[in-house]
Every structure is written in structure tokens, then in C-alpha cells.
Scaffold this motif. Structure first.
Motif, PDB file in Angstrom:
ATOM      1  N   UNK A  55      -7.358   8.991  -3.161  1.00  0.00           N
ATOM      2  CA  UNK A  55      -6.349   8.651  -4.162  1.00  0.00           C
ATOM      3  C   UNK A  55      -5.408   7.555  -3.667  1.00  0.00           C
ATOM      4  N   UNK A  56      -5.234   7.450  -2.373  1.00  0.00           N
ATOM      5  CA  UNK A  56      -4.472   6.315  -1.831  1.00  0.00           C
ATOM      6  C   UNK A  56      -5.283   5.032  -2.036  1.00  0.00           C
ATOM      7  N   UNK A  57      -6.573   5.092  -1.758  1.00  0.00           N
ATOM      8  CA  UNK A  57      -7.427   3.922  -2.001  1.00  0.00           C
ATOM      9  C   UNK A  57      -7.357   3.505  -3.471  1.00  0.00           C
ATOM     10  N   UNK A  58      -7.354   4.505  -4.342  1.00  0.00           N
ATOM     11  CA  UNK A  58      -7.369   4.239  -5.780  1.00  0.00           C
ATOM     12  C   UNK A  58      -6.006   3.798  -6.307  1.00  0.00           C
ATOM     13  N   UNK A  59      -4.980   3.892  -5.469  1.00  0.00           N
ATOM     14  CA  UNK A  59      -3.641   3.533  -5.931  1.00  0.00           C
ATOM     15  C   UNK A  59      -2.991   4.641  -6.748  1.00  0.00           C
ATOM     16  N   UNK A  67      -1.708   0.980   7.091  1.00  0.00           N
ATOM     17  CA  UNK A  67      -2.232  -0.107   6.270  1.00  0.00           C
ATOM     18  C   UNK A  67      -3.617   0.221   5.728  1.00  0.00           C
ATOM     19  N   UNK A  68      -3.858  -0.268   4.521  1.00  0.00           N
ATOM     20  CA  UNK A  68      -5.148  -0.085   3.861  1.00  0.00           C
ATOM     21  C   UNK A  68      -5.601  -1.450   3.367  1.00  0.00           C
ATOM     22  N   UNK A  69      -6.776  -1.880   3.840  1.00  0.00           N
ATOM     23  CA  UNK A  69      -7.365  -3.113   3.316  1.00  0.00           C
ATOM     24  C   UNK A  69      -8.620  -2.768   2.546  1.00  0.00           C
ATOM     25  N   UNK A  70      -8.678  -3.255   1.316  1.00  0.00           N
ATOM     26  CA  UNK A  70      -9.847  -3.036   0.482  1.00  0.00           C
ATOM     27  C   UNK A  70     -10.488  -4.394   0.225  1.00  0.00           C
ATOM     28  N   UNK A  71     -11.732  -4.513   0.688  1.00  0.00           N
ATOM     29  CA  UNK A  71     -12.457  -5.789   0.575  1.00  0.00           C
ATOM     30  C   UNK A  71     -11.644  -6.934   1.177  1.00  0.00           C
ATOM     31  N   UNK A  77       0.012  -6.284   0.244  1.00  0.00           N
ATOM     32  CA  UNK A  77       0.182  -7.730   0.126  1.00  0.00           C
ATOM     33  C   UNK A  77      -0.499  -8.272  -1.135  1.00  0.00           C
ATOM     34  N   UNK A  78      -1.718  -7.774  -1.394  1.00  0.00           N
ATOM     35  CA  UNK A  78      -2.486  -8.224  -2.557  1.00  0.00           C
ATOM     36  C   UNK A  78      -2.918  -7.044  -3.426  1.00  0.00           C
ATOM     37  N   UNK A  79      -1.943  -6.379  -4.050  1.00  0.00           N
ATOM     38  CA  UNK A  79      -2.288  -5.152  -4.779  1.00  0.00           C
ATOM     39  C   UNK A  79      -3.326  -5.374  -5.890  1.00  0.00           C
ATOM     40  N   UNK A  80      -3.237  -6.520  -6.571  1.00  0.00           N
ATOM     41  CA  UNK A  80      -4.138  -6.746  -7.705  1.00  0.00           C
ATOM     42  C   UNK A  80      -5.583  -6.915  -7.235  1.00  0.00           C
ATOM     43  N   UNK A  81      -5.759  -7.764  -6.210  1.00  0.00           N
ATOM     44  CA  UNK A  81      -7.111  -8.002  -5.705  1.00  0.00           C
ATOM     45  C   UNK A  81      -7.716  -6.752  -5.084  1.00  0.00           C
ATOM     46  N   UNK A  82      -6.878  -6.010  -4.357  1.00  0.00           N
ATOM     47  CA  UNK A  82      -7.435  -4.829  -3.711  1.00  0.00           C
ATOM     48  C   UNK A  82      -7.828  -3.784  -4.757  1.00  0.00           C
ATOM     49  N   UNK A  83      -7.067  -3.707  -5.822  1.00  0.00           N
ATOM     50  CA  UNK A  83      -7.381  -2.766  -6.892  1.00  0.00           C
ATOM     51  C   UNK A  83      -8.664  -3.165  -7.638  1.00  0.00           C
TER      52      UNK A  83
END
Ligand code: ADP
Ligand code: MG
Length: 313
Positions: A55-59, A67-71, A77-83
């Protein structure tokens, strides 16, 4: 392309105290790298912290720190892109009962800013086997159909990473098969990175290339499935000798210890048979009064992993 699909560092989550319940530290500093293109399993008992992590990954849940980096995109820092890089099929059936499957997919696509011309609702309905039910209200769908719709919703924005939280808990065999077929296909044909949580060992074994075991908010092991299963292979035989036994059985691949009056022999089930073990017992001149065998279960694995981690230099 980023090095890992997901990169998690020192991730902590403490749920605040509520009326009647104390604060709960659900994640205690998790480090995790999930390779691109893998089918990755998060395995652990109920309450381990799997859904919190997902659920943290999913926002959907706000982390306490880390810190969580997605892709490659840092969530902060980049909430839109990571989502945009991730689609999540949640554990809970949280569907709006007044939406039809088609409407639910369209609304979800809208939320992710997918332009009308790029929407793929028909293809998704086809894939999840809901073409016939495209215009039925969600409240008229069976539990299995709702789950399939949740999978569909996770896919509307064509994410690189698909996360499934306990997709098969309480699900019948047919639906389970269908989910697995879809997941395999998405992984093989589109190279989608798949992350799933389960508390079924067998399921993780069949589906996943790599597994992280989570327990009490910590990752206690991360390895390829085959390596991990090697560790899970341990069996033990508990022998109660008839009278005092001076000598202990011995043999290749046998770990022998006394536990009170009993002798406990641990061995790898795939390399040593129970017959071999009994033979070693007889050779040591031990008469057996009682015997029982134990397979390693998830619980044992946790114990073994946590104690070996503690013993390591
Ligand atoms: P899992 O998915 O592995 O079963 P969860 O992440 O759901 O584990 O839960 C981890 C721990 O956090 C559990 O002790 C659970 O009771 C607690 N927890 C989960 N969600 C909440 C919440 N919203 N508020 C308070 N505690 C929670
Ligand atoms: Mg859960």
C-alpha cells in the motif's frame, strides 16, 4: 531503464495509536530491490507487513520514513511518474457498486490521465473474461468477477509493474488458474514486472522467480526461489529410544542432536530418505520406542532464517 523495478531503502511505517490499540510498527526498516521483469513474491504470515509495504508502493499508505523508488522515480521527488509506473490489485474488494465494469475501467483510466484514444477497456474486459458483464452493475457481480475487475483496473494505464496483494486468498480453483494464466502472460509477453504477496508457500513456489520473506515488519530472507526451497527442504525425525542410547546415529547429510530423552535428526528431504535415516538409527544400535517426522513449514523457515542471521558473524 532503471536498475531495479523497485528500490526500497530503510522503509519504516508506524501506524499511530488508536482508541483501544497501541501504536504499531508495521515495517521496521526494510531494504528491498525487486529486479525488472521478474515475478517476485513477498511471502509471510498474516500481520507480517506485506499489505503495508504494497500500500505504500501504491500510494495508499503514507510511510513514516525511508525512500521508495518505483521504476527509478523517487516517490517523494516524482510522485506522478512513480505512480504511473505501477498498477495495484488490492487485497480488499473496494469497488463502487454502482459502476459497471466498463465504467469502472473508464473512470480508473481517467484518474490516471489516459487519453480516450489510448484506452483499452474492451481488450481488458476480454482478458479478464468480463465482456459479457461489461454493462452489469458491480453489485450484481460474483466475488470472483469483482476480483477480475480489480485486476483489470490495475492495468488501465499499462503500468510496467503489476502488484497483486493476496490475489488468491479465498478464491476458487478456476479463478486462481485464470489469474495465474493472466499474470504469466503479462510477464512473458509484455515483460511486466509482477509482485505478489501470498501466505501460501506452494503458490510462491510455482509462480515466483525470486522471493522475499517478511516477518514482523522485516525482510528476513531474499533469494531465488530455488535457493530458498533448498533451505525449506529440511525435515526432521524425532526418535524416542527404547532405553539409554550411548551412541548417536550418524551419516552423510544427517544433523543429530539430543533433546531430553529424544534424538532429533535433521536432514534434507530431497537428498536423504526416511529409510536412510532409520537405517542409520539401527546401525547405531538404537531400538526405537516411538518415532515421528516433521516437515519444515513456514514457521520453521522463519525460525531457521532469523536464528542463522543472528548467528552469522
Ligand atoms: P499482512 O498484509 O502481511 O497481513 P499488514 O501490513 O496488513 O500485514 O499488517 C501489518 C501490521 O500492521 C499488523 O499488525 C496489522 O494489525 C497492522 N496494521 C495494518 N493496517 C493497520 C492500520 N490501518 N492501522 C493500524 N494498524 C494496522
Ligand atoms: Mg495483507
Amino acid at each position: 531503464m532503471p536498475a531495479a523495478a523497485i528500490e526500497i531503502r530503510r522503509l519504516r511505517k508506524t501506524y499511530a495509536a488508536q482508541k483501544g490499540s497501541a501504536a504499531k510498527e508495521a515495517l521496521k526498516g526494510v531494504d528491498l530491490d525487486i529486479p525488472q521483469g521478474s515475478v517476485f513474491g513477498l511471502l509471510g504470515p498474516n500481520g507480517a507487513g506485506k499489505s503495508t509495504l504494497i500500500n505504500i508502493l501504491a500510494g495508499l499508505v503514507v510511510k513514516t520514513s525511508g525512500t521508495v523508488k518505483i521504476w527509478g522515480f523517487d516517490q517523494d521527488v516524482n510522485p506522478r511518474q512513480s505512480r504511473a509506473a505501477i498498477g495495484v490489485m488490492p487485497q480488499e474488494l473496494n469497488l463502487d457498486p454502482f459502476f459497471t465494469p466498463r465504467a469502472a475501467l473508464e473512470v480508473q483510466a481517467g484518474l490516471y490521465g489516459v487519453p480516450k484514444s489510448q484506452r483499452q477497456s474492451d481488450a481488458i474486459l476480454e482478458m479478464i473474461g468480463l465482456t459479457d458483464k461489461a454493462n452489469a452493475y458491480a453489485r450484481t457481480l460474483s466475488g470472483g468477477m469483482r476480483r477480475r475487475l480489480l485486476l483489470g483496473k490495475a492495468l488501465v494505464h499499462s503500468p510496467q509493474i503489476l502488484v497483486l496483494d493476496e490475489p488468491t486468498a479465498g478464491v476458487d480453483i478456476e479463478l486462481r488458474q485464470m489469474l495465474w494464466d493472466n499474470v504469466r502472460k503479462l510477464n512473458r509477453e509484455r515483460g511486466m514486472t509482477i509482485i505478489l504477496t501470498t501466505h501460501y508457500l506452494e503458490e510462491a513456489e510455482q509462480m515466483c522467480d525470486e522471493i522475499a520473506i517478511v516477518n514482523h515488519g522485516e525482510v528476513v530472507a531474499q533469494d531465488s526461489t530455488s535457493n530458498l526451497l533448498g533451505r525449506l527442504d529440511a525435515k526432521s525425525m524425532v526418535i524416542l529410544p527404547d532405553g539409554e542410547s550411548a551412541t548417536l546415529p550418524e551419516g552423510p547429510g544427517l544433523e543429530v542432536e539430543r533433546r531430553g530423552a529424544a534424538i532429533v535428526i535433521t536432514y534434507n528431504g530431497s537428498q536423504t530418505s526416511a529409510q536412510d535415516v532409520l537405517e542409520a538409527v539401527r546401525t547405531a544400535g538404537i531400538r526405537i520406542r516411538d518415532v515421528k517426522t516433521q516437515e519444515a513449514d513456514l514457521e520453521d523457515v522463519f525460525l531457521a532464517l532469523t536464528s542463522s542471521a543472528a548467528a552469522a558473524p
